[in-house]
Design a protein around this motif. Structure first.
Motif, PDB file in Angstrom:
ATOM      1  N   GLU A   7      -2.392  -0.569 -70.581  1.00  0.00           N
ATOM      2  CA  GLU A   7      -2.664  -2.011 -70.550  1.00  0.00           C
ATOM      3  C   GLU A   7      -3.861  -2.357 -71.437  1.00  0.00           C
ATOM      4  O   GLU A   7      -3.855  -3.368 -72.145  1.00  0.00           O
ATOM      5  N   PHE A   8      -4.900  -1.527 -71.358  1.00  0.00           N
ATOM      6  CA  PHE A   8      -6.087  -1.751 -72.183  1.00  0.00           C
ATOM      7  C   PHE A   8      -5.714  -1.733 -73.664  1.00  0.00           C
ATOM      8  O   PHE A   8      -6.087  -2.628 -74.424  1.00  0.00           O
ATOM      9  N   VAL A   9      -4.969  -0.719 -74.089  1.00  0.00           N
ATOM     10  CA  VAL A   9      -4.585  -0.588 -75.501  1.00  0.00           C
ATOM     11  C   VAL A   9      -3.715  -1.767 -75.927  1.00  0.00           C
ATOM     12  O   VAL A   9      -3.928  -2.359 -76.991  1.00  0.00           O
ATOM     13  N   ALA A  10      -2.746  -2.133 -75.101  1.00  0.00           N
ATOM     14  CA  ALA A  10      -1.856  -3.250 -75.434  1.00  0.00           C
ATOM     15  C   ALA A  10      -2.630  -4.559 -75.573  1.00  0.00           C
ATOM     16  O   ALA A  10      -2.358  -5.359 -76.476  1.00  0.00           O
ATOM     17  N   HIS A  11      -3.602  -4.761 -74.717  1.00  0.00           N
ATOM     18  CA  HIS A  11      -4.356  -6.021 -74.708  1.00  0.00           C
ATOM     19  C   HIS A  11      -5.445  -6.062 -75.790  1.00  0.00           C
ATOM     20  O   HIS A  11      -5.654  -7.097 -76.419  1.00  0.00           O
ATOM     21  N   ARG A  12      -6.158  -4.970 -76.017  1.00  0.00           N
ATOM     22  CA  ARG A  12      -7.344  -4.990 -76.877  1.00  0.00           C
ATOM     23  C   ARG A  12      -7.123  -4.457 -78.295  1.00  0.00           C
ATOM     24  O   ARG A  12      -7.995  -4.601 -79.143  1.00  0.00           O
ATOM     25  N   LYS A  40     -10.062   9.558 -78.206  1.00  0.00           N
ATOM     26  CA  LYS A  40     -11.286   9.990 -77.526  1.00  0.00           C
ATOM     27  C   LYS A  40     -11.488   9.189 -76.228  1.00  0.00           C
ATOM     28  O   LYS A  40     -11.905   9.741 -75.210  1.00  0.00           O
ATOM     29  N   THR A  41     -11.180   7.912 -76.294  1.00  0.00           N
ATOM     30  CA  THR A  41     -11.310   7.057 -75.116  1.00  0.00           C
ATOM     31  C   THR A  41     -10.374   7.523 -74.008  1.00  0.00           C
ATOM     32  O   THR A  41     -10.751   7.563 -72.834  1.00  0.00           O
ATOM     33  N   TYR A  42      -9.165   7.882 -74.375  1.00  0.00           N
ATOM     34  CA  TYR A  42      -8.189   8.333 -73.382  1.00  0.00           C
ATOM     35  C   TYR A  42      -8.695   9.567 -72.633  1.00  0.00           C
ATOM     36  O   TYR A  42      -8.497   9.681 -71.422  1.00  0.00           O
ATOM     37  N   GLN A  43      -9.355  10.460 -73.350  1.00  0.00           N
ATOM     38  CA  GLN A  43      -9.882  11.678 -72.726  1.00  0.00           C
ATOM     39  C   GLN A  43     -10.891  11.364 -71.623  1.00  0.00           C
ATOM     40  O   GLN A  43     -11.041  12.118 -70.672  1.00  0.00           O
ATOM     41  N   HIS A  44     -11.587  10.250 -71.766  1.00  0.00           N
ATOM     42  CA  HIS A  44     -12.651   9.900 -70.819  1.00  0.00           C
ATOM     43  C   HIS A  44     -12.313   8.648 -70.011  1.00  0.00           C
ATOM     44  O   HIS A  44     -13.217   8.027 -69.442  1.00  0.00           O
ATOM     45  N   TRP A  45     -11.043   8.255 -69.981  1.00  0.00           N
ATOM     46  CA  TRP A  45     -10.652   6.982 -69.388  1.00  0.00           C
ATOM     47  C   TRP A  45     -11.085   6.839 -67.931  1.00  0.00           C
ATOM     48  O   TRP A  45     -11.580   5.787 -67.529  1.00  0.00           O
ATOM     49  N   ARG A  46     -10.941   7.879 -67.131  1.00  0.00           N
ATOM     50  CA  ARG A  46     -11.305   7.766 -65.703  1.00  0.00           C
ATOM     51  C   ARG A  46     -12.771   7.396 -65.525  1.00  0.00           C
ATOM     52  O   ARG A  46     -13.129   6.650 -64.630  1.00  0.00           O
ATOM     53  N   ARG A  47     -13.603   7.918 -66.409  1.00  0.00           N
ATOM     54  CA  ARG A  47     -15.038   7.677 -66.303  1.00  0.00           C
ATOM     55  C   ARG A  47     -15.422   6.286 -66.805  1.00  0.00           C
ATOM     56  O   ARG A  47     -16.316   5.639 -66.260  1.00  0.00           O
ATOM     57  N   ILE A  48     -14.764   5.789 -67.848  1.00  0.00           N
ATOM     58  CA  ILE A  48     -15.208   4.540 -68.482  1.00  0.00           C
ATOM     59  C   ILE A  48     -14.404   3.308 -68.104  1.00  0.00           C
ATOM     60  O   ILE A  48     -14.840   2.196 -68.376  1.00  0.00           O
ATOM     61  N   ARG A  49     -13.262   3.464 -67.462  1.00  0.00           N
ATOM     62  CA  ARG A  49     -12.398   2.310 -67.196  1.00  0.00           C
ATOM     63  C   ARG A  49     -13.056   1.249 -66.323  1.00  0.00           C
ATOM     64  O   ARG A  49     -12.764   0.069 -66.463  1.00  0.00           O
ATOM     65  N   SER A  50     -13.944   1.637 -65.447  1.00  0.00           N
ATOM     66  CA  SER A  50     -14.585   0.649 -64.579  1.00  0.00           C
ATOM     67  C   SER A  50     -15.783  -0.018 -65.247  1.00  0.00           C
ATOM     68  O   SER A  50     -16.278  -1.021 -64.763  1.00  0.00           O
ATOM     69  N   GLY A  51     -16.229   0.534 -66.376  1.00  0.00           N
ATOM     70  CA  GLY A  51     -17.359  -0.045 -67.102  1.00  0.00           C
ATOM     71  C   GLY A  51     -16.892  -1.011 -68.172  1.00  0.00           C
ATOM     72  O   GLY A  51     -16.131  -1.934 -67.909  1.00  0.00           O
ATOM     73  N   ASP A  52     -17.330  -0.769 -69.395  1.00  0.00           N
ATOM     74  CA  ASP A  52     -16.978  -1.613 -70.531  1.00  0.00           C
ATOM     75  C   ASP A  52     -16.263  -0.760 -71.581  1.00  0.00           C
ATOM     76  O   ASP A  52     -16.901  -0.251 -72.503  1.00  0.00           O
ATOM     77  N   PRO A  53     -14.939  -0.582 -71.440  1.00  0.00           N
ATOM     78  CA  PRO A  53     -14.226   0.280 -72.381  1.00  0.00           C
ATOM     79  C   PRO A  53     -14.269  -0.236 -73.818  1.00  0.00           C
ATOM     80  O   PRO A  53     -14.251   0.554 -74.756  1.00  0.00           O
ATOM     81  N   ASP A  54     -14.352  -1.563 -74.008  1.00  0.00           N
ATOM     82  CA  ASP A  54     -14.463  -2.109 -75.376  1.00  0.00           C
ATOM     83  C   ASP A  54     -15.702  -1.561 -76.075  1.00  0.00           C
ATOM     84  O   ASP A  54     -15.639  -1.140 -77.231  1.00  0.00           O
TER      85      ASP A  54
END
Length: 167
Positions: A7-12, A40-54
């Protein structure tokens, strides 16, 4: 509820793709840069998804771009009016975009990153400093130098009305 990586990739992706293009000055390199950053973002998605992935993706793109630039060290000089385009486009908007793109390519990678993050992404100086991993003073210095250089390279980008001091 946190969104999925898909969803993040599709939207942003459209906005991040434009940022990548402004950082690289080339559509193909921008696609590569965004793909690398998203991997690289996908590798760390669990850690960063609740913060500011942009912000995380922008930081990764910036760091990858600087790494690529350091490896290449080839100053790419493109003709401001590509000869392979069919016909002449007399649109003021197109001319302005070409001028801006050519001017941005003449900035250093760090100056270009500051300009893109400050004026295109509309981040504060503090946010830019966080993305680039430097001080606010460094952001101000690079921003000042970049704007001064842009004014010298492409004076037609400066709005004369904005330059006048009201009396």
């Amino acid at each position: 509820m946190t969104k999925t990586f898909h969803e993040f990739v599709a939207h942003r992706s459209p906005a991040l793709s434009r940022t990548a293009y402004l950082l690289t000055g080339d559509h193909h390199l921008a696609e590569d840069l965004l793909q690398s950053a998203l991997a690289k973002t996908y590798q760390h998605w669990r850690r960063i998804r609740s913060g500011d992935p942009d912000a995380y993706v922008r930081r990764v793109m910036y760091h990858h771009q600087v790494s690529w630039w350091r490896r290449r060290r080839l100053a790419e000089r493109l003709d401001p009016e590509p000869s392979d385009q069919p016909g002449d486009d007399h649109s003021d908007t197109t001319a302005l975009r070409l001028t801006l793109a050519a001017a941005l390519r003449q900035l250093t990678p760090r100056q270009r990153a500051v300009v893109v993050l400050r004026f295109y992404e509309d981040l504060t100086e503090t946010q830019v400093a966080e993305v680039l991993g430097c001080s606010v003073g460094t952001v101000k210095r690079h921003g000042h130098d970049a704007v001064r250089r842009l004014r010298a390279i492409a004076p037609q980008l400066v709005d004369p009305a904005a330059e006048r001091i009201p009396r």
